[in-house]
Design an enzyme around this catalytic site. Structure first.
Site, PDB file in Angstrom:
ATOM      1  N   LYS A 128       0.836  -1.212   0.000  1.00 28.03           N
ATOM      2  CA  LYS A 128       0.000   0.000   0.000  1.00 28.03           C
ATOM      3  C   LYS A 128       0.872   1.264   0.000  1.00 28.03           C
ATOM      4  CE  LYS A 128      -2.542  -0.675   3.725  1.00 28.03           C
ATOM      5  NZ  LYS A 128      -2.026  -1.903   4.332  1.00 28.03           N
ATOM      6  N   ARG A 164     -10.537   0.474   8.618  1.00 27.74           N
ATOM      7  CA  ARG A 164      -9.978  -0.855   8.863  1.00 27.74           C
ATOM      8  C   ARG A 164     -11.061  -1.804   9.388  1.00 27.74           C
ATOM      9  NH1 ARG A 164      -4.428   0.167   9.102  1.00 27.74           N
ATOM     10  NH2 ARG A 164      -3.090  -1.390   9.958  1.00 27.74           N
ATOM     11  N   ARG A 216      12.250  -7.737   6.301  1.00 26.87           N
ATOM     12  CA  ARG A 216      12.453  -6.291   6.225  1.00 26.87           C
ATOM     13  C   ARG A 216      13.374  -5.807   7.353  1.00 26.87           C
ATOM     14  NH1 ARG A 216       7.212  -2.610   5.138  1.00 26.87           N
ATOM     15  NH2 ARG A 216       6.678  -2.991   7.310  1.00 26.87           N
ATOM     16  N   ARG A 253      11.470  -3.859  12.807  1.00 22.40           N
ATOM     17  CA  ARG A 253      10.377  -3.133  13.473  1.00 22.40           C
ATOM     18  C   ARG A 253       9.583  -4.116  14.328  1.00 22.40           C
ATOM     19  NH1 ARG A 253       6.585   0.324   9.422  1.00 22.40           N
ATOM     20  NH2 ARG A 253       5.000  -0.986  10.318  1.00 22.40           N
TER      21      ARG A 253
HETATM   22  P1  AMP Z   1      -0.273   0.420   9.722  1.00 22.34           P
HETATM   23  O1  AMP Z   1       1.021   1.132   9.610  1.00 22.34           O
HETATM   24  O2  AMP Z   1      -1.345   1.028   8.858  1.00 22.34           O
HETATM   25  O3  AMP Z   1      -0.138  -1.063   9.512  1.00 22.34           O
HETATM   26  O4  AMP Z   1      -0.794   0.616  11.236  1.00 22.34           O
HETATM   27  C1  AMP Z   1      -0.024   0.182  12.342  1.00 22.34           C
HETATM   28  C2  AMP Z   1      -0.952  -0.178  13.501  1.00 22.34           C
HETATM   29  O5  AMP Z   1      -1.725   0.973  13.884  1.00 22.34           O
HETATM   30  C3  AMP Z   1      -1.982  -1.243  13.178  1.00 22.34           C
HETATM   31  O6  AMP Z   1      -1.459  -2.543  13.337  1.00 22.34           O
HETATM   32  C4  AMP Z   1      -3.077  -0.923  14.195  1.00 22.34           C
HETATM   33  O7  AMP Z   1      -2.760  -1.383  15.486  1.00 22.34           O
HETATM   34  C5  AMP Z   1      -3.058   0.586  14.249  1.00 22.34           C
HETATM   35  N1  AMP Z   1      -4.009   1.180  13.257  1.00 22.34           N
HETATM   36  C6  AMP Z   1      -3.688   1.878  12.126  1.00 22.34           C
HETATM   37  N2  AMP Z   1      -4.797   2.284  11.480  1.00 22.34           N
HETATM   38  C7  AMP Z   1      -5.850   1.837  12.219  1.00 22.34           C
HETATM   39  C8  AMP Z   1      -7.262   1.915  12.077  1.00 22.34           C
HETATM   40  N3  AMP Z   1      -7.838   2.540  11.031  1.00 22.34           N
HETATM   41  N4  AMP Z   1      -8.038   1.339  13.034  1.00 22.34           N
HETATM   42  C9  AMP Z   1      -7.482   0.719  14.094  1.00 22.34           C
HETATM   43  N5  AMP Z   1      -6.172   0.597  14.286  1.00 22.34           N
HETATM   44  C10 AMP Z   1      -5.344   1.137  13.363  1.00 22.34           C
END
Ligand code: AMP
Length: 217
Positions: A13, A88, A123, A156
């Site tokens: 993404k 999400r 990664r 990470r």
């Molecule tokens: P990402 O970088 O988008 O994978 O987000 C990292 C973490 O942030 C995810 O694993 C969730 O714990 C939290 N997170 C990000 N976006 C959302 C969302 N829209 N709703 C709930 N948790 C989120």
């Protein structure tokens, strides 16, 4: 141009978001980035969100929805935005619909779980600069060391295997139902329905760019 990108963690993404935001000159609204910065700054939101994030789960809907509503009302979103990592869950998508924040394109990037596990567990990050390596596909000159600074590379927290498996489960359970939600709504073709498009994320990022260029002309 208002775009939503849906895809499992590691589906690519971020790469496509870069391409699309440059093409349409719109900001990328990434809830993951917003939350990581809140965690780093130890804000109220960050303190509440950290545990869920470290655990591979989702931050509760009520903490996220208002954050995004406020963000897309900001001036730089006037001509559109790209939502990366939001919605999400179905309640998040419903909340956007209720707030009459309508979307032009919902793009799903589909990638098999095995491919994602390989991508993410390999990664390695240079934390200061954000430079990203992959032990097979883009290795550093010296194993475990950043090419430019000579600093050690890190994994990470959420790229550790057990966390990835949890994040994939979370994706299948809570986020994948959005594919049905948006494809059904799109088939309805009411005035506000988005166009829903599913893309094979196993293709190279150049090929995906090419496909997106054609679709979003
Ligand atoms: P990402 O970088 O988008 O994978 O987000 C990292 C973490 O942030 C995810 O694993 C969730 O714990 C939290 N997170 C990000 N976006 C959302 C969302 N829209 N709703 C709930 N948790 C989120």
């Amino acid at each position: 141009m208002r775009i939503i990108l849906i895809g499992a963690p590691g589906a690519g993404k971020g790469t496509q978001a870069n391409f699309l935001t440059n093409k349409f000159k719109i900001p990328q609204v990434s809830t993951g980035d917003m939350l990581r910065s809140a965690v780093k700054d130890k804000t109220d939101l960050g303190i509440k969100a950290k545990g869920y994030m470290d655990d591979g789960g989702l931050v509760p809907d009520n903490l996220i929805i208002d954050l995004v509503k406020l963000r897309v009302e900001m001036k730089d979103c006037e001509n559109g935005f790209l939502l990366d990592g939001f919605p999400r869950t179905i309640p998040q998508a419903e909340a956007m619909k209720d707030a009459q924040i309508f979307i032009d394109f919902v793009l799903e990037i589909q990638v098999k779980d095995e491919v994602i596990i390989n991508r993410l567990t390999g990664r390695r990050i240079h934390s200061e600069s954000g430079r990203i390596y992959h032990i097979e596909h883009n290795p550093p000159i010296t194993e475990g060391i950043d090419d430019i600074s000579g600093d050690p590379l890190i994994i990470r927290d959420d790229d550790k295997k057990e966390t990835i498996l949890k994040r994939l489960n979370t994706y299948h359970e809570h986020t994948e139902p959005l594919v049905n939600f948006y494809s059904k709504w799109s088939a309805n073709s009411d005035q506000n329905s988005p166009n829903f498009i599913s893309i094979d994320g196993d293709d190279s990022s150049e090929k995906i760019n090419e496909i997106l260029n054609k679709i979003l002309k």
